[in-house]
Design an enzyme around this catalytic site. Structure first.
Site, PDB file in Angstrom:
ATOM      1  N   ASP A 199     -15.187  -3.442  11.632  1.00 36.49           N
ATOM      2  CA  ASP A 199     -15.242  -3.972  12.164  1.00 36.49           C
ATOM      3  C   ASP A 199     -15.612  -5.662  11.747  1.00 36.49           C
ATOM      4  O   ASP A 199     -16.438  -6.136  12.122  1.00 36.49           O
ATOM      5  CB  ASP A 199     -17.070  -3.793  12.659  1.00 36.49           C
ATOM      6  CG  ASP A 199     -16.773  -2.338  13.432  1.00 36.49           C
ATOM      7  OD1 ASP A 199     -16.733  -1.811  13.925  1.00 36.49           O
ATOM      8  OD2 ASP A 199     -18.159  -1.367  13.616  1.00 36.49           O
ATOM      9  N   ASN A 252     -15.104  -3.428   4.628  1.00 37.72           N
ATOM     10  CA  ASN A 252     -13.019  -3.657   6.288  1.00 37.72           C
ATOM     11  C   ASN A 252     -14.323  -2.401   6.524  1.00 37.72           C
ATOM     12  O   ASN A 252     -15.155  -1.472   6.382  1.00 37.72           O
ATOM     13  CB  ASN A 252     -12.218  -2.388   5.214  1.00 37.72           C
ATOM     14  CG  ASN A 252     -11.518  -1.527   6.560  1.00 37.72           C
ATOM     15  OD1 ASN A 252     -10.452  -1.076   6.839  1.00 37.72           O
ATOM     16  ND2 ASN A 252     -11.147  -2.961   7.368  1.00 37.72           N
ATOM     17  N   GLN A 292       0.665  -1.565   0.032  1.00 35.48           N
ATOM     18  CA  GLN A 292       0.220  -0.345   0.235  1.00 35.48           C
ATOM     19  C   GLN A 292       1.410   0.874   0.474  1.00 35.48           C
ATOM     20  O   GLN A 292       1.783   1.397   0.785  1.00 35.48           O
ATOM     21  CB  GLN A 292      -1.121  -0.220   0.875  1.00 35.48           C
ATOM     22  CG  GLN A 292      -1.698   1.394   1.183  1.00 35.48           C
ATOM     23  CD  GLN A 292      -3.185   1.723   1.888  1.00 35.48           C
ATOM     24  OE1 GLN A 292      -2.939   1.949   2.947  1.00 35.48           O
ATOM     25  NE2 GLN A 292      -4.540   0.936   2.338  1.00 35.48           N
ATOM     26  N   CYS A 301      -7.308   6.988   4.659  1.00 36.21           N
ATOM     27  CA  CYS A 301      -6.400   7.062   5.772  1.00 36.21           C
ATOM     28  C   CYS A 301      -6.722   8.709   6.021  1.00 36.21           C
ATOM     29  O   CYS A 301      -6.224   9.335   6.142  1.00 36.21           O
ATOM     30  CB  CYS A 301      -4.717   7.102   6.542  1.00 36.21           C
ATOM     31  SG  CYS A 301      -3.924   7.120   7.424  1.00 36.21           S
ATOM     32  N   ALA A 361      -9.091  -5.575  10.677  1.00 40.23           N
ATOM     33  CA  ALA A 361      -7.838  -5.025  11.280  1.00 40.23           C
ATOM     34  C   ALA A 361      -7.550  -5.215  12.997  1.00 40.23           C
ATOM     35  O   ALA A 361      -6.562  -5.708  12.654  1.00 40.23           O
ATOM     36  CB  ALA A 361      -8.434  -3.660  11.150  1.00 40.23           C
TER      37      ALA A 361
END
Length: 447
Positions: A244, A242, A108, A137, A266
């Site tokens: 939870d 992506n 990434q 991000c 994650a």
């Protein structure tokens, strides 16, 4: 008769990988270094994303193979933040395992400029299965430079970056290019953005089901997920969710529920990477088993101890005594000793030496002190024996201790033996002397 229409699919390049049907490790700063990726793969992750690496950080980096463990390292001399003193050691910007991560590692990149993105991606493209652009991000170190979630506000720039990477990196190196985004506050805005991104030639799109201002502790919003999945499916682009996702079983259920192609785990992987095992495969393992495996990967890859310690703080329950000691460790030897992993101590001390941690290690100093003390005692004993032999004195053999249940015998407490006259034996009796007659006994009358 109705004809079944097969949805289109963007072709997967020869050296790339299809994200469909995959449960993967999410890209996480500090939590996505090589040991974290290896342990995720060990427990069943299908693919692993490395931590976001800024394109400018790779500028001037040199690719080398570590002769001790075979890992590939991209290094450069640190800038020293403008200080005058000369740097003495190269910094490892990125490290990967060409064997265990082959075909499973997605690099990434953090970028805000197509040209710099292409230059940086070309350095690593031959060693990875794909390049993923971070446009999700929310951290200031990323957004302040126009990278990360800031790209959601500049879709033209994001599209230009993806198209440049597909054209100048994806096609020549035959790997996939993908992007990771966050949902926008308005569903229509999300729809418009995704509709543009899937036309750039990317093979995959990951959507984090939170808006930019949302923090990880806030519940993920999945209402827009079916819409994003449908747009990707119509364009032939794999859609990964992506937010939870806590276990592999949960990931597979969510993929089925929302019609997405894959799922990322994650923060749950930070706490216990065995979450990539289904319940049928054993499910979550005890923390100590996981930590032992993690430290083994850290030692094999010569991971920076500060990063390893950061993950240990998450993996080891903080309330346990051994956990508190491990968190104060200053070296791998300290950590392994505190956790009782004596089998890892030889490797830990060796890696400490490589990483210049030996002088900081409390455990190593204690072991060295004990070794010196033992050697001094041994030398004293040998010198004593040598001196005795030179003087001609015979070695006095120490008396063996008497085994008693009551402890050592104190000789001053033993009563002196009574001197008794020896009894006459049968051979000393004069048989010529008649034996005396027994005195007549008086017979007692019964009353």
């Amino acid at each position: 008769m109705a004809t079944l229409i097969t949805p289109p699919r963007v072709p997967i390049p020869a050296n790339g990988v299809d994200y469909r049907g995959k449960v993967v490790l999410a890209p996480m700063v500090r939590s996505g270094e090589l040991p974290s990726r290896l342990i995720a793969l060990r427990y069943g992750a299908d693919l692993v994303w490395g931590p976001e690496t800024i394109d400018r950080a790779l500028a001037g980096a040199v690719r080398r193979v570590n002769p001790r463990n075979g890992t590939i390292e991209f290094t450069r001399m640190p800038s020293n933040s403008g200080r005058a003193e000369k740097a003495t050691q190269e910094s490892v910007i990125y490290r990967l395992d060409p064997v265990r991560e082959k075909g499973k590692l997605i690099f990434q990149i953090g970028t805000a400029t197509p040209e710099i993105a292409v230059a940086a991606a070309k350095l690593v493209a031959g060693d990875v299965a794909g390049i993923d652009v971070n446009s999700g991000c929310p951290k200031p170190f990323s957004t302040s430079g126009g990278m990360g979630a800031a790209l959601l506000r500049t879709p033209d720039k994001l599209v230009a970056i993806l198209e440049a990477l597909v054209r100048e990196v994806g096609t020549p190196f035959q790997i996939g290019i993908s992007v990771k985004i966050r949902i926008l506050s308005e569903p229509e805005a999300t729809k418009a953005l995704v509709s543009r991104l899937v036309k750039t030639g990317i093979t995959g799109l990951t959507v984090h089901c939170r808006t930019t201002p949302m923090r990880p502790r806030e519940r993920a919003i999945r209402e827009q997920l079916p819409m994003v999945a449908a747009i990707c499916r119509d364009a032939g682009v794999a859609c990964v969710m992506n937010g939870d996702v806590t276990t592999k079983d949960a990931a597979l259920a969510l993929m089925q529920e929302f019609g997405v192609d894959g799922a990322m785990i994650a923060t749950a992987a930070e706490a216990n990477p065995s979450c990539f095992q289904t319940e049928a495969e054993g499910g979550l393992l005890p923390w100590k088993d996981v930590v032992h495996e993690y430290l083994k990967f850290c030692l094999e890859s010569e991971n920076r101890f500060g990063n390893s310690k950061y993950l240990l703080n998450m993996l080891v329950p903080g309330k346990l005594a051994e956990g508190k000691v491990a968190k104060s460790a200053r070296s791998y030897a300290d950590a392994c000793h505190a956790l009782g992993f004596e089998d890892l101590m030889p490797a830990a001390m060796q890696v400490d030496e490589i990483l210049n941690l030996t002088d900081k290690s409390v455990t190593t100093k204690d072991l060295q002190t004990e070794a010196v003390r033992s050697k001094a005692v041994q030398n004293a004993m040998e010198n004593n024996e040598t001196a005795r032999a030179a003087s001609g004195a015979s070695r006095v053999k120490s008396a063996s201790p008497v085994a008693t249940a009551g402890g050592p015998i104190r000789t001053n407490s033993i009563p002196a033996p009574t001197k008794t006259k020896p009894q006459e034996t049968a051979s000393e009796v004069d048989v010529s002397v008649p034996a005396p007659e027994a005195a007549p006994q008086k017979q007692e009358l019964a009353a």
